[in-house]
Design an enzyme around this catalytic site. Structure first.
Site, short mmCIF file in Angstrom:
data_model
loop_
_atom_site.label_atom_id
_atom_site.label_comp_id
_atom_site.label_asym_id
_atom_site.label_seq_id
_atom_site.Cartn_x
_atom_site.Cartn_y
_atom_site.Cartn_z
N HIS A 115 43.83 -14.00 38.12
CA HIS A 115 45.28 -14.18 37.90
C HIS A 115 46.00 -12.83 38.06
O HIS A 115 45.46 -11.79 37.68
CB HIS A 115 45.55 -14.66 36.47
N CYS B 131 43.66 -17.37 28.96
CA CYS B 131 43.32 -16.33 29.95
C CYS B 131 44.54 -15.46 30.31
O CYS B 131 44.44 -14.24 30.44
CB CYS B 131 42.70 -16.95 31.18
N1 LIG Z 1 38.88 -21.65 33.95
C1 LIG Z 1 39.41 -20.69 33.25
O1 LIG Z 1 39.84 -19.66 33.79
C2 LIG Z 1 39.48 -20.75 31.76
C3 LIG Z 1 39.94 -19.63 31.07
C4 LIG Z 1 40.01 -19.67 29.69
C5 LIG Z 1 39.63 -20.82 29.03
N2 LIG Z 1 39.19 -21.90 29.72
C6 LIG Z 1 38.80 -23.10 28.97
O2 LIG Z 1 37.40 -23.28 29.11
C7 LIG Z 1 37.12 -24.68 29.14
C8 LIG Z 1 36.33 -25.02 30.41
O3 LIG Z 1 37.07 -24.62 31.54
P1 LIG Z 1 36.42 -24.61 33.00
O4 LIG Z 1 37.45 -23.99 33.86
O5 LIG Z 1 35.05 -24.04 32.96
O6 LIG Z 1 36.36 -26.19 33.30
P2 LIG Z 1 35.41 -26.99 34.31
O7 LIG Z 1 34.99 -26.15 35.44
O8 LIG Z 1 36.12 -28.26 34.57
O9 LIG Z 1 34.10 -27.30 33.42
C9 LIG Z 1 34.14 -28.17 32.30
C10 LIG Z 1 32.81 -28.16 31.59
O10 LIG Z 1 32.91 -29.02 30.45
C11 LIG Z 1 31.88 -29.99 30.51
N3 LIG Z 1 32.29 -31.26 29.92
C12 LIG Z 1 33.32 -32.05 30.31
N4 LIG Z 1 33.35 -33.18 29.56
C13 LIG Z 1 32.32 -33.08 28.68
C14 LIG Z 1 31.82 -33.91 27.64
N5 LIG Z 1 32.38 -35.09 27.36
N6 LIG Z 1 30.75 -33.50 26.93
C15 LIG Z 1 30.16 -32.31 27.22
N7 LIG Z 1 30.58 -31.48 28.21
C16 LIG Z 1 31.65 -31.85 28.91
C17 LIG Z 1 31.60 -30.16 31.99
O11 LIG Z 1 30.32 -30.75 32.14
P3 LIG Z 1 29.99 -31.70 33.41
O12 LIG Z 1 29.69 -30.77 34.56
O13 LIG Z 1 28.77 -32.44 32.95
O14 LIG Z 1 31.17 -32.57 33.65
C18 LIG Z 1 31.66 -28.70 32.44
O15 LIG Z 1 30.47 -28.04 32.11
C19 LIG Z 1 38.46 -25.39 28.99
O16 LIG Z 1 38.67 -25.66 27.62
C20 LIG Z 1 39.45 -24.37 29.48
O17 LIG Z 1 40.73 -24.53 28.92
C21 LIG Z 1 39.11 -21.90 31.08
#
Ligand SMILES: NC(=O)c1ccc[n+]([C@@H]2O[C@H](COP(=O)([O-])OP(=O)(O)OC[C@H]3O[C@@H](n4cnc5c(N)ncnc54)[C@H](OP(=O)(O)O)[C@@H]3O)[C@@H](O)[C@H]2O)c1
Length: 340
Positions: free
Chosen positions: A234, A121
């Site tokens: 950010h 990001c």
């Molecule tokens: N946040 C950001 O700004 C951002 C920006 C760019 C990239 N990313 C990337 O995007 C990804 C998600 O980020 P996020 O911020 O959305 O995280 P988050 O809010 O913690 O959400 C994580 C998601 O992954 C799912 N998950 C976790 N363990 C799993 C498993 N074993 N099997 C299937 N699903 C699973 C969770 O499902 P449950 O609800 O069932 O636990 C939830 O839907 C990460 O790789 C992160 O690096 C994030």
């Protein structure tokens, strides 16, 4: 996959807002969320636990469930015939996987490519402000400091900031649980491990990914990433050094204004410049405080703010999908209201 997370929730809103042509939506997460429902276009859709058969008959699979899930399920989804657009860091530096910001290197979206990586990001937000300047001169070096919000660390980090803030205001001690340090009324170096060069993982990603996206393998770039107690979006302080004298501030403003996905907010008289609160929920990256660096004739500085859940994650991934040549006719049909 990752539908219940901070990024996953933004995908759903974007699919609705952009009339994304979906015949059948499959929401996948972990067993923790199995059976929950999400409203989509006025109807409830059940969240299912991801399993290998989840990707049968899926045209496009959006992944935002962490790098290890992406490594496990990307080969399975591709084997099932899906195009995978991955938000995690799993494939970003794989030389066979395009790392795409559509406004910058959208030519890498082709009919034959079946796996795309969505960049970090902070890298996306930085490059949306820097890439337009390439038309004004050869870039020699970038120095950037980030001010990163809670949402960059996911949904749990956002609620940790809210809880801690409430606790502190009520005179209770703030207890860090998701992030490693007290977050309310504080800031700290990005919560990723620090490597042998003294850079944390986030900083290293921005360095490597910026070089790949700009196709400048030896770009000189120095990055400092800081987590600040902002809920969403950010910000960054950026200095760009050119090989020759820096372009004029007006030329920089013109180049930024004509670049899609960028909005210039540069009101010196009103002291109004990009702020995370104004970037929140916006598609555009806000750029301002455009000024020649008084300490160096080849350098200029800017301040930017961008919604990293949108342009830094879900929006960028949806834009990649919208550019897929094999589905171009579906987008035209949906937008014009013609039967698909
Ligand atoms: N946040 C950001 O700004 C951002 C920006 C760019 C990239 N990313 C990337 O995007 C990804 C998600 O980020 P996020 O911020 O959305 O995280 P988050 O809010 O913690 O959400 C994580 C998601 O992954 C799912 N998950 C976790 N363990 C799993 C498993 N074993 N099997 C299937 N699903 C699973 C969770 O499902 P449950 O609800 O069932 O636990 C939830 O839907 C990460 O790789 C992160 O690096 C994030």
């Amino acid at each position: 996959m990752g539908a219940t997370g901070a990024v996953g929730q933004e995908f759903l809103k974007l699919f609705e807002a952009r009339h994304f042509p979906i015949a059948d939506l499959r929401l996948l997460a972990s067993e923790r969320s199995e059976g929950r429902t999400q409203a989509f276009r006025g109807s409830p859709v059940e969240v299912r636990k991801v399993v290998p058969s989840s990707f049968a008959d899926v045209d496009v699979a959006f992944f935002s469930a962490g790098a290890s899930r992406s490594r496990e399920y990307a080969p399975i989804a591709r084997e099932s015939g899906s195009v995978v657009i991955d938000n995690s860091s799993a494939f970003r530096m794989d030389p066979l996987v395009p790392l795409v910001v559509p406004e910058i290197n959208g030519h890498l979206v082709t009919k034959d490519q079946k796996l795309y990586a969505n960049p970090n990001c902070s890298a996306i937000i930085l490059l949306m402000a820097v890439a337009p300047l390439r038309s004004l001169g050869q870039i020699d070096r970038i120095i950037v400091s980030t001010y990163q919000s809670a949402s960059g660390a996911g949904a749990r980090a956002m609620s940790e900031l809210e809880h801690q803030t409430r606790d502190v205001l009520e005179g209770k001690a703030a207890k860090p649980e998701v992030l490693p340090h007290i977050y309310a009324f504080n800031l700290f170096s990005h919560n990723t491990p620090v490597n042998e060069h003294g850079y944390n993982e986030e900083e290293w990603k921005v360095i490597q990914e910026s070089r790949k996206i700009l196709d400048m393998p030896s770009l000189r770039i120095n990055v400092t990433c800081i987590r600040v107690p902002v809920l969403r979006a950010h910000s960054q302080s950026i200095t760009v050094e050119f090989k020759a004298e820096a372009p004029s501030e007006d030329a920089v403003r013109d180049a930024l204004c004509s670049f899609p996905g960028v909005k210039v907010i540069d009101d010196r008289r009103g002291n109004h410049f990009p702020m995370p609160i104004e970037a929140t929920g916006k598609y555009d990256v806000l750029v301002g405080r455009i000024r020649r660096d008084v300490s160096h004739p080849s350098a200029l500085s800017m301040f930017v703010a961008g919604d990293q859940l949108l342009k830094g994650a879900a929006l960028n991934a949806v834009q990649i999908a919208e550019a897929l040549p094999q589905f171009a006719d579906k987008f035209v049909a949906e937008v014009s209201g013609a039967p698909m």
